[in-house]
Design a protein around this motif. Structure first.
Motif, short mmCIF file in Angstrom:
data_model
loop_
_atom_site.label_atom_id
_atom_site.label_comp_id
_atom_site.label_asym_id
_atom_site.label_seq_id
_atom_site.Cartn_x
_atom_site.Cartn_y
_atom_site.Cartn_z
N TRP A 1 85.20 -16.00 84.49
CA TRP A 1 84.47 -15.79 85.74
C TRP A 1 83.24 -16.69 85.83
O TRP A 1 82.91 -17.19 86.92
CB TRP A 1 84.06 -14.32 85.88
N LYS A 2 82.58 -16.90 84.72
CA LYS A 2 81.36 -17.71 84.78
C LYS A 2 81.70 -19.18 85.00
O LYS A 2 80.98 -19.90 85.70
CB LYS A 2 80.55 -17.52 83.50
N SER A 3 82.79 -19.65 84.42
CA SER A 3 83.24 -21.02 84.72
C SER A 3 83.53 -21.19 86.20
O SER A 3 83.26 -22.24 86.79
CB SER A 3 84.50 -21.34 83.91
N ASP A 4 84.06 -20.14 86.81
CA ASP A 4 84.35 -20.17 88.24
C ASP A 4 83.07 -20.34 89.06
O ASP A 4 83.04 -21.09 90.04
CB ASP A 4 85.06 -18.88 88.65
N VAL A 5 82.02 -19.65 88.66
CA VAL A 5 80.74 -19.76 89.37
C VAL A 5 80.15 -21.15 89.18
O VAL A 5 79.71 -21.80 90.13
CB VAL A 5 79.75 -18.68 88.91
N HIS A 6 80.13 -21.62 87.94
CA HIS A 6 79.58 -22.95 87.66
C HIS A 6 80.33 -24.05 88.42
O HIS A 6 79.73 -25.05 88.82
CB HIS A 6 79.63 -23.25 86.16
N GLY A 7 81.62 -23.87 88.60
CA GLY A 7 82.42 -24.90 89.25
C GLY A 7 82.65 -24.69 90.73
O GLY A 7 83.44 -25.42 91.34
N ALA A 8 81.95 -23.73 91.33
CA ALA A 8 82.23 -23.39 92.73
C ALA A 8 81.98 -24.55 93.68
O ALA A 8 82.78 -24.82 94.59
CB ALA A 8 81.40 -22.17 93.14
N ILE A 9 80.86 -25.26 93.51
CA ILE A 9 80.57 -26.39 94.39
C ILE A 9 81.62 -27.49 94.20
O ILE A 9 82.13 -28.05 95.17
CB ILE A 9 79.16 -26.93 94.13
N THR A 10 81.94 -27.79 92.94
CA THR A 10 82.95 -28.82 92.67
C THR A 10 84.29 -28.46 93.29
O THR A 10 84.98 -29.32 93.86
CB THR A 10 83.10 -29.01 91.15
N TYR A 11 84.66 -27.18 93.20
CA TYR A 11 85.94 -26.75 93.77
C TYR A 11 85.92 -26.87 95.29
O TYR A 11 86.91 -27.31 95.91
CB TYR A 11 86.23 -25.31 93.36
N ALA A 12 84.80 -26.52 95.92
CA ALA A 12 84.70 -26.66 97.38
C ALA A 12 84.78 -28.13 97.79
O ALA A 12 85.39 -28.46 98.82
CB ALA A 12 83.40 -26.03 97.87
N VAL A 13 84.18 -29.01 97.00
CA VAL A 13 84.30 -30.45 97.26
C VAL A 13 85.76 -30.88 97.17
O VAL A 13 86.26 -31.62 98.04
CB VAL A 13 83.44 -31.26 96.27
N PHE A 14 86.45 -30.41 96.14
CA PHE A 14 87.87 -30.74 95.98
C PHE A 14 88.69 -30.30 97.19
O PHE A 14 89.57 -31.04 97.67
CB PHE A 14 88.42 -30.08 94.71
N MET A 15 88.40 -29.10 97.71
CA MET A 15 89.14 -28.60 98.87
C MET A 15 88.92 -29.49 100.09
O MET A 15 89.85 -29.76 100.85
CB MET A 15 88.71 -27.17 99.17
N LEU A 16 87.69 -29.98 100.27
CA LEU A 16 87.42 -30.88 101.39
C LEU A 16 88.11 -32.23 101.20
O LEU A 16 88.64 -32.82 102.15
CB LEU A 16 85.91 -31.07 101.55
N LEU A 17 88.09 -32.74 99.97
CA LEU A 17 88.76 -34.01 99.69
C LEU A 17 90.26 -33.90 99.95
O LEU A 17 90.89 -34.83 100.49
CB LEU A 17 88.51 -34.43 98.24
N ARG A 18 90.85 -32.78 99.57
CA ARG A 18 92.27 -32.59 99.79
C ARG A 18 92.60 -32.52 101.28
O ARG A 18 93.66 -32.98 101.72
CB ARG A 18 92.74 -31.32 99.08
N ARG A 19 91.68 -31.99 102.07
CA ARG A 19 91.92 -31.84 103.50
C ARG A 19 91.66 -33.14 104.27
O ARG A 19 92.39 -33.49 105.18
CB ARG A 19 91.05 -30.73 104.06
N HIS A 20 90.60 -33.85 103.89
CA HIS A 20 90.17 -35.00 104.69
C HIS A 20 90.46 -36.36 104.05
O HIS A 20 90.36 -37.38 104.72
CB HIS A 20 88.67 -34.91 104.97
#
Length: 407
Positions: free
Chosen positions: A107-126
């Motif tokens: 769970w803590k890795s998920d919190v630490h990586g939340a911004i990076t994951y959101a960036v990845f989602m935008l990159l995948r979309r755009h």
């Protein structure tokens, strides 16, 4: 009549196009939207697969689209613990490590990586961004991105993490329209006590949201008088122990203080927490939270620990305390026969307050030193009730020249 109707219609259109500051204290942010946003409750699936509550705020103006997505990671620790307890024995990739970085169920890795994951989602979309950079808004760090899409429309986005909530701000405009930079840069954050994040004296990051690093300038730019510690200069000169929150099976907000005590709360799994406390050499648990205690007491005794249910609240108010009950807690935590002791409360703040009192009256620390330590183990000015905690501690210390010696 026709002229009146036309004027009214034009006025209505102009009003809809006005940019206004929108504020959502519930979601901890404010931003300037081109109108009043619609709000939708959704589910945000994190990188580790946790289903988290989220809300999306949107305004559409012609072909322009503006949105803020707020994903709430504050309950993910409980989900991670539950997941790790349901994993097959030895399945480390499911269980997660018990380290300060990973956490049960990752769970803590998920919190630490939340911004990076959101960036990845935008990159995948755009696709490939035309711009990407680190940024901060009101002292909260984040990432800025710009995209030119296949239809030549442009997307401008910013992503931040504050108080364990993820904010994804997106503006989409058609070709030939100015980029929505002002929209994404107008984000501001509202702390739990209602103040703005711009009181931070340095950049805020995820480690602070997780309690692994102290908040920058814990008294804020308003000065230490805001939390009852006296002058800012005296606190700055006081020792600031570098205590850090650690992962602990079955417990939240666990802070090892010294060889005699640790502080935290709440207990999330009685059996898991008590067995781990016993394994680490604790002798007793002192619970000042109040409420049902039978299950915790039974689990403590089964693990070989002493359990004291000593609630200190004088009324239903979370910031009103019974002096006689606090006397009993100070006596119990000062008794060597009970040490090492784990101090438990509903969120860690009351136990940090009691520990501050004990430091001054029993250990001989100065109020400034004890207050600085208390601020690193939970007594942070991030809740409207906290100033009352500081005041009670100081009033109690002034009123008590000495305490009865432990039996």
């Amino acid at each position: 009549m026709a002229v009146t109707f036309v004027l009214a219609f034009v006025g209505s259109v102009l009003a809809q196009e006005q940019w206004v500051e929108f504020s959502s204290p519930r979601d901890g942010f404010r931003i300037t939207f081109p109108g009043t946003p619609g709000i939708e409750d959704v589910t945000w699936t994190s990188q580790m697969g946790y289903a988290l509550p989220a809300r999306v705020f949107t305004v559409d103006r012609g072909r322009e689209h503006y949105s803020v997505t707020v994903a709430d990671y504050r309950g993910i620790e409980k989900l991670g613990i539950a997941k790790s307890q349901s994993c097959a024995p030895g399945a480390e990739t499911c269980i997660g490590g018990q380290t300060r970085i990973v956490g049960p169920g990752y769970w803590k890795s998920d919190v630490h990586g939340a911004i990076t994951y959101a960036v990845f989602m935008l990159l995948r979309r755009h696709g490939t961004p035309t711009g990407m950079t680190w940024n901060w808004a009101e002292q909260v760090e984040g990432t800025l991105l710009q995209f030119t899409n296949a239809d030549q429309s442009r997307t401008s986005a910013s992503i931040y993490m504050h108080d364990n909530r993820l904010y994804v701000i997106e503006g989409d405009v058609p070709k030939g329209t100015p980029e929505p930079e002002l929209f994404k840069m107008s984000i501001g954050f509202i702390r739990p006590d209602g103040s703005g994040s711009n009181i931070y004296s340095q950049v805020y990051n995820n480690y602070m949201g997780l309690g692994e690093s102290p908040l920058p300038d814990l008294c804020g730019l308003r000065g230490c008088n805001a939390v009852g510690l006296g002058s800012g200069a005296s606190v700055a000169a006081a020792a600031r122990p570098r205590i850090r929150r650690e992962d602990f099976p079955g417990l939240a907000n666990y802070f090892p203080i010294d060889g005699t005590a640790s502080n935290g709360g709440p207990i999330q799994s009685n059996d898991w927490a008590m067995s781990e406390l016993w394994r680490r050499g604790f002798k007793s648990v002192i619970d000042i939270a109040g409420g049902p205690a039978d299950a915790a007491a039974a689990a403590a005794r089964a693990a070989g620990l002493k359990y004291f249910a000593l609630p200190i609240a004088a009324t239903r108010s979370p910031a009103t305390f019974d002096i006689a009950k606090v006397d009993a807690v100070i006596k119990a935590i000062s008794d060597p026969a009970n040490q090492p002791v784990y101090l438990n409360s509903g969120n860690g703040r009351p136990t940090a307050m009691v520990w501050m009192i004990k430091r001054v009256l029993v250990d001989g620390w100065s109020v400034e030193q004890a207050g600085a330590e208390a601020a690193t183990i939970g007594l942070v000015n991030d809740d409207p009730a906290v100033p009352a905690f500081w005041k009670f501690a100081q009033d109690y210390i002034v009123a008590h020249d000495e305490l009865p010696a432990p039996p």
